[in-house]
Design a protein around this motif. Structure first.
Motif, mmCIF file in Angstrom:
data_model
loop_
_atom_site.group_PDB
_atom_site.id
_atom_site.type_symbol
_atom_site.label_atom_id
_atom_site.label_comp_id
_atom_site.label_asym_id
_atom_site.label_seq_id
_atom_site.Cartn_x
_atom_site.Cartn_y
_atom_site.Cartn_z
ATOM 1 N N LEU A 152 0.808 -1.214 0.000
ATOM 2 C CA LEU A 152 0.000 0.000 0.000
ATOM 3 C C LEU A 152 0.843 1.266 0.000
ATOM 4 C CD1 LEU A 152 -2.844 -1.019 2.457
ATOM 5 C CD2 LEU A 152 -2.933 -0.935 -0.033
ATOM 6 N N ARG A 153 2.009 1.210 0.573
ATOM 7 C CA ARG A 153 2.839 2.415 0.693
ATOM 8 C C ARG A 153 3.992 2.426 -0.305
ATOM 9 N NH1 ARG A 153 2.926 2.036 7.139
ATOM 10 N NH2 ARG A 153 0.714 2.362 7.439
ATOM 11 N N GLU A 154 4.117 1.344 -1.066
ATOM 12 C CA GLU A 154 5.152 1.226 -2.083
ATOM 13 C C GLU A 154 6.556 1.467 -1.537
ATOM 14 O OE1 GLU A 154 4.209 3.200 -5.732
ATOM 15 O OE2 GLU A 154 2.108 2.676 -5.551
ATOM 16 N N LYS A 155 6.837 0.924 -0.384
ATOM 17 C CA LYS A 155 8.186 0.989 0.175
ATOM 18 C C LYS A 155 8.933 -0.255 -0.260
ATOM 19 C CE LYS A 155 7.022 3.441 4.431
ATOM 20 N NZ LYS A 155 6.971 3.324 5.886
ATOM 21 N N ASN A 156 10.157 -0.100 -0.672
ATOM 22 C CA ASN A 156 10.937 -1.237 -1.105
ATOM 23 C C ASN A 156 11.984 -1.663 -0.083
ATOM 24 O OD1 ASN A 156 9.651 -1.445 -3.611
ATOM 25 N ND2 ASN A 156 10.861 0.268 -4.380
ATOM 26 N N ASP A 157 12.097 -0.911 0.983
ATOM 27 C CA ASP A 157 13.159 -1.193 1.941
ATOM 28 C C ASP A 157 12.635 -1.768 3.254
ATOM 29 O OD1 ASP A 157 11.861 1.083 2.738
ATOM 30 O OD2 ASP A 157 13.682 2.180 3.259
ATOM 31 N N ILE A 158 11.439 -2.309 3.239
ATOM 32 C CA ILE A 158 10.866 -2.854 4.463
ATOM 33 C C ILE A 158 11.497 -4.205 4.779
ATOM 34 C CG2 ILE A 158 8.748 -3.817 5.433
ATOM 35 C CD1 ILE A 158 7.253 -1.507 4.451
ATOM 36 N N GLU A 159 11.651 -4.485 6.056
ATOM 37 C CA GLU A 159 12.248 -5.734 6.495
ATOM 38 C C GLU A 159 11.445 -6.312 7.651
ATOM 39 O OE1 GLU A 159 15.527 -3.719 9.477
ATOM 40 O OE2 GLU A 159 16.067 -4.063 7.386
ATOM 41 N N ILE A 160 11.556 -7.593 7.819
ATOM 42 C CA ILE A 160 10.993 -8.261 8.987
ATOM 43 C C ILE A 160 12.106 -8.323 10.025
ATOM 44 C CG2 ILE A 160 10.171 -10.468 9.908
ATOM 45 C CD1 ILE A 160 8.889 -11.021 7.204
ATOM 46 N N VAL A 161 11.789 -7.927 11.248
ATOM 47 C CA VAL A 161 12.780 -7.975 12.320
ATOM 48 C C VAL A 161 12.377 -9.086 13.282
ATOM 49 C CG1 VAL A 161 13.892 -6.737 14.208
ATOM 50 C CG2 VAL A 161 13.265 -5.521 12.097
ATOM 51 N N VAL A 162 13.303 -10.015 13.492
ATOM 52 C CA VAL A 162 13.092 -11.138 14.402
ATOM 53 C C VAL A 162 13.942 -10.891 15.642
ATOM 54 C CG1 VAL A 162 13.375 -13.632 14.700
ATOM 55 C CG2 VAL A 162 12.645 -12.714 12.487
ATOM 56 N N GLN A 220 15.861 -9.380 9.254
ATOM 57 C CA GLN A 220 16.933 -8.887 10.111
ATOM 58 C C GLN A 220 16.738 -9.485 11.506
ATOM 59 O OE1 GLN A 220 19.510 -6.972 9.068
ATOM 60 N NE2 GLN A 220 18.624 -7.149 7.021
ATOM 61 N N TYR A 221 17.833 -9.745 12.169
ATOM 62 C CA TYR A 221 17.789 -10.282 13.523
ATOM 63 C C TYR A 221 18.299 -9.210 14.469
ATOM 64 C CZ TYR A 221 16.877 -14.449 10.959
ATOM 65 O OH TYR A 221 16.294 -15.348 10.110
ATOM 66 N N ASP A 222 17.590 -9.041 15.576
ATOM 67 C CA ASP A 222 17.923 -8.004 16.541
ATOM 68 C C ASP A 222 18.521 -8.643 17.790
ATOM 69 O OD1 ASP A 222 18.117 -5.915 18.305
ATOM 70 O OD2 ASP A 222 16.030 -5.272 18.110
ATOM 71 N N PRO A 223 19.863 -8.752 17.845
ATOM 72 C CA PRO A 223 20.502 -9.402 18.992
ATOM 73 C C PRO A 223 20.382 -8.615 20.297
ATOM 74 C CG PRO A 223 22.168 -8.547 17.491
ATOM 75 C CD PRO A 223 20.833 -8.322 16.835
ATOM 76 N N SER A 224 19.866 -7.370 20.224
ATOM 77 C CA SER A 224 19.640 -6.632 21.466
ATOM 78 C C SER A 224 18.395 -7.156 22.191
ATOM 79 C CB SER A 224 19.497 -5.134 21.186
ATOM 80 O OG SER A 224 18.258 -4.852 20.557
ATOM 81 N N LYS A 225 17.567 -7.916 21.487
ATOM 82 C CA LYS A 225 16.374 -8.544 22.088
ATOM 83 C C LYS A 225 16.752 -9.964 22.512
ATOM 84 C CE LYS A 225 13.528 -5.209 20.866
ATOM 85 N NZ LYS A 225 13.141 -4.217 21.822
ATOM 86 N N PRO A 226 16.034 -10.501 23.489
ATOM 87 C CA PRO A 226 16.415 -11.821 24.010
ATOM 88 C C PRO A 226 16.143 -12.958 23.033
ATOM 89 C CG PRO A 226 14.382 -11.056 25.034
ATOM 90 C CD PRO A 226 14.897 -9.919 24.201
ATOM 91 N N ASP A 227 17.035 -13.947 23.055
ATOM 92 C CA ASP A 227 16.841 -15.183 22.303
ATOM 93 C C ASP A 227 15.884 -16.119 23.027
ATOM 94 O OD1 ASP A 227 18.253 -15.215 19.880
ATOM 95 O OD2 ASP A 227 20.145 -15.658 20.881
ATOM 96 N N GLY A 228 15.826 -15.990 24.338
ATOM 97 C CA GLY A 228 15.070 -16.957 25.124
ATOM 98 C C GLY A 228 15.882 -18.230 25.286
ATOM 99 N N THR A 229 15.218 -19.276 25.680
ATOM 100 C CA THR A 229 15.884 -20.564 25.834
ATOM 101 C C THR A 229 16.431 -20.992 24.475
ATOM 102 O OG1 THR A 229 14.319 -21.129 27.577
ATOM 103 C CG2 THR A 229 15.552 -22.948 26.591
ATOM 104 N N MET A 230 17.661 -21.464 24.444
ATOM 105 C CA MET A 230 18.300 -21.792 23.167
ATOM 106 C C MET A 230 17.703 -23.025 22.499
ATOM 107 S SD MET A 230 20.209 -19.364 22.442
ATOM 108 C CE MET A 230 21.098 -19.964 21.039
#
Length: 178
Positions: free
Chosen positions: A52-62, A123-133
């Motif tokens: 809808l916004r025609e952005k090409n640089d959007i990413e999923i952050v896990v 993209q992965y955000d290592p500043s957020k917790p992984d939780g139990t490995m």
């Protein structure tokens, strides 16, 4: 409690401990869902907003590094296991119910990305917790009794995705913040 009822009243109760479940009536709320429905709803929301916004640089952050692994079981497989217990199990000890298969968060994110047709980056955000490995139950006792979990994870994942699409409108995806 099951053991106490068994001892005190002779009640043939079974205590089953399932792994992470998913399936019909999952909670897809972006702030309260578990990892699997959360990834599905986030990927769809980003795809819709991107279109809808025609952005090409959007990413999923896990959250985290993507390396932790989890075991998932469709709720129908748990129902099947419960019927199997009632017919084949009568011990006082609890029994673990799982698929016996694990998947990393990175692998799960890639499957969801492919399923929803998301073409951006993960993209992965290592500043957020992984939780139990690692969260993998030892379901060998159940399997040794003859129960087969009949795992079809990818098909069940597609089913969860389709149920989400069938029960939400595009406007619901836009109510989430970017």
């Amino acid at each position: 409690m099951c053991q106490a009822h068994r001892q005190q009243y002779g009640f043939d109760a079974i205590s089953a401990m399932p792994t992470n479940l998913f399936g019909p009536n999952d909670n897809f709320d972006p702030e309260k869902s578990h990892v699997l429905p959360g990834m599905i709803s986030e990927a769809i929301r980003i795809c819709v907003n991107n279109d809808l916004r025609e952005k090409n640089d959007i990413e999923i952050v896990v959250w985290g590094t993507g390396t932790p692994s989890r075991e998932f079981l469709h709720c129908d497989a748990l129902a099947d296991a419960a019927l199997f217990f009632m017919q084949n199990y009568s011990d006082p000890s609890h029994i673990k119910v799982g698929s016996g298969k694990e998947i990393t968060m990175k692998q799960l994110a890639e499957l969801v990305k492919e399923m929803v047709g998301f073409e951006g980056e993960i993209q992965y955000d290592p500043s957020k917790p992984d939780g139990t490995m690692k969260k993998l139950l030892d379901s060998s006792k159940l399997v040794a009794m003859g129960w087969d979990p009949k795992i079809k994870f990818k098909e069940d994942l597609v089913d969860a995705y389709q149920r989400y699409l069938d029960n939400f409108e595009v406007e619901d995806f836009l109510t989430c913040s970017d």
